[in-house]
Design a protein around this motif. Sequence first.
Motif, PDB file in Angstrom:
ATOM      1  N   ARG A  88       0.828  -1.216   0.000  1.00 14.78           N
ATOM      2  CA  ARG A  88       0.000   0.000   0.000  1.00 14.78           C
ATOM      3  C   ARG A  88       0.864   1.270   0.000  1.00 14.78           C
ATOM      4  N   ASP A  89       1.933   1.277   0.804  1.00 12.53           N
ATOM      5  CA  ASP A  89       2.792   2.460   0.918  1.00 12.53           C
ATOM      6  C   ASP A  89       3.536   2.775  -0.373  1.00 12.53           C
ATOM      7  N   GLN A  90       3.876   1.746  -1.112  1.00 15.01           N
ATOM      8  CA  GLN A  90       4.679   1.931  -2.322  1.00 15.01           C
ATOM      9  C   GLN A  90       3.876   1.579  -3.575  1.00 15.01           C
ATOM     10  N   ILE A  91       2.613   1.871  -3.545  1.00 17.77           N
ATOM     11  CA  ILE A  91       1.691   1.454  -4.607  1.00 17.77           C
ATOM     12  C   ILE A  91       2.118   1.938  -5.995  1.00 17.77           C
ATOM     13  N   MET A  92       2.694   3.123  -6.096  1.00 15.78           N
ATOM     14  CA  MET A  92       3.027   3.697  -7.400  1.00 15.78           C
ATOM     15  C   MET A  92       4.325   3.138  -7.994  1.00 15.78           C
ATOM     16  N   LYS A  93       4.966   2.224  -7.301  1.00 11.65           N
ATOM     17  CA  LYS A  93       6.177   1.603  -7.848  1.00 11.65           C
ATOM     18  C   LYS A  93       5.838   0.410  -8.739  1.00 11.65           C
ATOM     19  N   GLY A  94       4.557   0.114  -8.887  1.00 10.91           N
ATOM     20  CA  GLY A  94       4.138  -0.947  -9.804  1.00 10.91           C
ATOM     21  C   GLY A  94       4.741  -2.287  -9.464  1.00 10.91           C
ATOM     22  N   ALA A  95       5.446  -2.877 -10.442  1.00  6.59           N
ATOM     23  CA  ALA A  95       6.004  -4.219 -10.267  1.00  6.59           C
ATOM     24  C   ALA A  95       7.288  -4.239  -9.446  1.00  6.59           C
ATOM     25  N   VAL A  96       7.885  -3.092  -9.200  1.00  8.05           N
ATOM     26  CA  VAL A  96       9.151  -3.041  -8.463  1.00  8.05           C
ATOM     27  C   VAL A  96       8.846  -3.035  -6.970  1.00  8.05           C
ATOM     28  N   THR A  97       9.223  -4.119  -6.318  1.00  9.21           N
ATOM     29  CA  THR A  97       8.961  -4.270  -4.881  1.00  9.21           C
ATOM     30  C   THR A  97      10.281  -4.313  -4.121  1.00  9.21           C
ATOM     31  N   PRO A  98      10.233  -4.145  -2.794  1.00  8.10           N
ATOM     32  CA  PRO A  98      11.464  -4.168  -2.002  1.00  8.10           C
ATOM     33  C   PRO A  98      12.232  -5.494  -2.091  1.00  8.10           C
ATOM     34  N   SER A  99      11.574  -6.558  -2.520  1.00 10.82           N
ATOM     35  CA  SER A  99      12.275  -7.841  -2.642  1.00 10.82           C
ATOM     36  C   SER A  99      13.206  -7.867  -3.847  1.00 10.82           C
TER      37      SER A  99
END
Length: 193
Positions: free
Chosen positions: A30-41
């Motif tokens: 939810r916090d990083q919703i605008m990063k699309g497919a790029v996640t912290p993993s």
Amino acid sequence: MNANLQQPKGPGGDERPFISDLEALRARARDQIMKGAVTPSFPEADRRAIVDLLNTALATEIVCVLRYKRHYFATHGIRAKFVSGEFLEHANEEQAHADQIAARIVQLGEDPDLNPATLLSRSHAEYDESTSLREMLEADLVAERIAIESYREMINFIGQRDPTSRRLLESILAQEEEHAEDLVDLLEDVPKD
């Protein structure tokens, strides 16, 4: 949750849950919703290196499109009619590869590098201005062989870091191998000058 269902085991079959903190995972999404497919993993260094590789592949594909298009329009003579159709087919497939790679770069949060001033210097393949049909076929076959080696190296580098990019490059590699075989077949039927 059904009491009869067990929490999936973590990597290696240990007793840690597969997803250690589901609430934290949901909060990050939810916090990083605008990063699309790029996640912290996806580690930033890995993402950056893969985008750089993909931009090199993109430049290579665009140069291949241009080379095949030139060969398509520059062929002359009866024998060249059939071969020119193959040049056009390969150009269209190389364009599709370029589009797929550019789309993946966007999914990874970057813009594709389409700068015409640096395309040739970033490409693994070379442009070709041959005038004989045999020289055109040989130049295209050399370029396909370079692409095959380059894609294999990229796939090995990416490994498990980015399965989506790896699968994309594997599918492109398979088509590049088909192109090489097509060109070998065509070269067998074209006399040496």
